[in-house]
Structure formats: C-alpha cells, structure tokens
Design an enzyme around this catalytic site. Structure first.
Site, PDB file in Angstrom:
ATOM      1  CB  CYS A 229       4.393  -3.549   0.796  1.00  0.00           C
ATOM      2  SG  CYS A 229       3.931  -1.944   1.133  1.00  0.00           S
TER       3      CYS A 229
ATOM      4  CB  CYS B 237       4.360   4.108  -3.197  1.00  0.00           C
ATOM      5  SG  CYS B 237       4.959   3.825  -1.456  1.00  0.00           S
TER       6      CYS B 237
END
Length: 345
Positions: free
Chosen positions: A111, A199
C-alpha cells in the site's frame, strides 16, 4: 549491481542523518489520526503551503469527517481522493491471492508503494508528500525514526530514491508521546482509535478470508508424515501459529504448509521453527550495495532484528530466527539506514 568473488564482507557508510530542505508546497495524507494530524500542523506552523488530502479507501464516513474537522482546525484546505477501486484491486485482492497460495502477506508494504507513495504522489506530482510515518529521509535515503519503538521504516522498503526525495516525514525526530502532547495542547479533534494492523479487516483474519476462500478439509501431519488430525484449509494458518490448530495435548506449532496437497505440518518441538537461512525475491535496493554485506535484518515488523551476511537473494543470520514466514518482508539495515528489502520465499 556489482558482485564480489572474494570472501570480504562489506560495510556501508552513511551521510549525516537530518531532515533536508524542501520547497513550500506540500500535500499531507491526512487520515484524521493523531500522527498525520500533527504532521499537518507542524508543516503549517513552519510556513509550508499545506493541502490536506484524505484517501477514501472504503465506504465508511467516520474517518473522513474527522479528517475534515482537523483540517479546518489547523486552517488548511481539505480534499478527498476516492481510491476505493484501486485499493480493492491492488491491495485487498493481492492479500487474498497471497493467502490462497499459502503465503502470509504484509499489505501495508504494498500500500505504501502503490497507493500512498504511488497513486497519491503521482496525482500531486509537482508537490511534496508528507505522511505521519515514524521514519526519516535524507537525499533519497531512508532511516529509522528517533522513536525506535514506533519506527515504521520497515514498511517503506519498497520506495526508491526518486520517491524518497519527494517525501517529508515531520515526525522523524519525535516520540509518540511528543505527538500526543502537541495534539492535546492544540485541541485537535483527532481520532482516539489507534491504527489497525490491517486497515481493511474489521473482524478476525480468518473470518475475513473465509468470505473469499472456501474451506477444504485436509490432513494435519507431524514432521514424520503421520496424520494426527484434520483442518479446514492450510491458507487459514501461518508459520509459527500455536493457537487454533485444534489438537488436544500439545502445545503444537505450525512449521510448514503443503498448499498443493492441502497438508498442514505441525511439531511439538518449538526448535523446529528456527532457521538461519532466508531466501527472498522481488528485492528493492534503496542504495547500491556490494555483496557479500554484513547487515541487520528484520523478518517481520515486530521482530527486533538480528545480524547476518547478505549475499544476492539470500541472507544467513548469525543465530537461528523463529518462524521465518513466506510472504512477509525481510528488511535490511546498516545501523539506522534502510538499504533495501525483499519478500521471503
């Protein structure tokens, strides 16, 4: 990359580690958490022309509202970038695919490279990008932050020097307690929730995976090849796992996975988890190195790191390390500098 045929083990020297100087325009990736919020405040107070950008990665609105409120309190413009489609295709699908083939991936590493310091930086190409990471950069090199307990340089090993030259880490010389105190004194309405490990997972890891990967009965075997039990799919286990194996007695640890045959290999001897040798792939070198090279390496974020000799795509630790796991990142350090990393095979 230059190779050496002798047995000499090289060492690296580094420059003075301090925050460099930047131009006046900076985009801050603002999540609404304390770290990114204080980062934006610090840069604003130093006279930077700050724009706060919230990356919308899911359908929730709570974080976006918090980030918008914080941006208003600091007095900087706020913008939302919708990256839900890209995040799903690049990060979540990768995560599921890696588990399906038996690996234990670290989606935060990808990410950072593809989303935060990839798509976001590309969109604001003429500006610098600041985040709330605890790390340090100087002249295209990457270093650990002052707060070693919170240091996040491990997650940034995929970045290259060109990208690092456009990045600012305002928290590089601060501790977490410093950051919390600044937020409190300035009455910032930051989110009180600490960042989740992953997340996009709100439940347990296996509950998430079972939405995408079907259960499949298989054998649990000891290291001699004897069948000692049954499991519901090797992709729901990771190397070093002790709990949730489902066998009486023990303790037992997962020491191997045969994905093609759906066999889970366990041992009652914890020593079977330890090994000195690590092979890796997809290496990224932030700075040029000559092999062989003596380094300190971390095989997971929570690993304190240990010393060994790096040679091309293999590292041999001085001492055996516990639960070296395929799919995880191995990151190499020369003192406080990150020199590169790779994905454990």
């Amino acid at each position: 990359m230059k190779k050496k045929n002798n047995n000499k083990i090289n060492s690296l020297s580094g420059p003075n580690e301090s925050l460099g100087s930047f131009n006046n325009s900076v985009v801050v990736a603002l999540s609404g958490g304390v770290d990114s919020s204080v980062s934006a405040l610090i840069l604003k107070n130093k006279g930077f022309n700050v724009r706060a950008v919230f990356m919308k990665l899911d359908n929730s609105t709570e974080k976006e509202k918090t980030a918008k409120k914080v941006a208003k309190e600091i007095g900087v413009p706020f913008e939302v970038i919708d990256l839900r489609k890209e995040f799903k295709e690049i990060i979540i699908d990768y995560f599921i695919k890696e588990y399906r083939i038996g690996n234990t991936p670290n989606p935060c590493v990808l990410c950072n490279k593809e989303i935060k310091f990839g798509l976001l930086l590309k969109k604001f190409n003429n500006d610098f990008l600041a985040t709330g990471h605890y790390a340090k950069t100087k002249d295209g090199r990457l270093y650990k932050a002052k707060d070693y307990k919170k240091d996040q340089s491990y997650f940034l090993w995929k970045l290259n020097p060109k990208t690092l030259k456009k990045v600012i880490f305002p928290l590089s010389k601060m501790t977490k307690e410093d950051v919390k105190e600044i937020a409190r004194k300035n009455k910032l309405s930051v989110s009180k929730k600490e960042s989740q490990e992953i997340c996009f997972i709100k439940e347990t890891n296996n509950e998430f995976l079972k939405k995408y990967i079907k259960e499949k009965d298989g054998d649990i075997m000891d290291k001699e090849g004897n069948i000692v039990g049954k499991h519901k799919g090797v992709w729901f286990y990771t190397i070093g796992q002790r709990r949730g194996i489902g066998l009486s007695g023990g303790p037992y640890w997962v020491i191997g996975k045969d994905v093609k045959r759906n066999k889970l290999i366990i041992s009652s001897d914890e020593k079977d988890l330890f090994s000195k040798d690590v092979s890796f792939k997809n290496a990224n070198w932030i700075r040029k190195v000559d092999f062989p090279l003596r380094v300190k390496a971390k095989i997971r974020y929570g690993h304190k790191g240990d010393f060994g000799v790096l040679n091309n795509n293999k590292l041999v630790f001085d001492r055996p390390q516990k639960a070296i796991t395929s799919g995880q990142s191995i990151v190499f350090y020369n003192k406080s500098e990150v020199i590169g990393g790779g994905i454990i095979k």
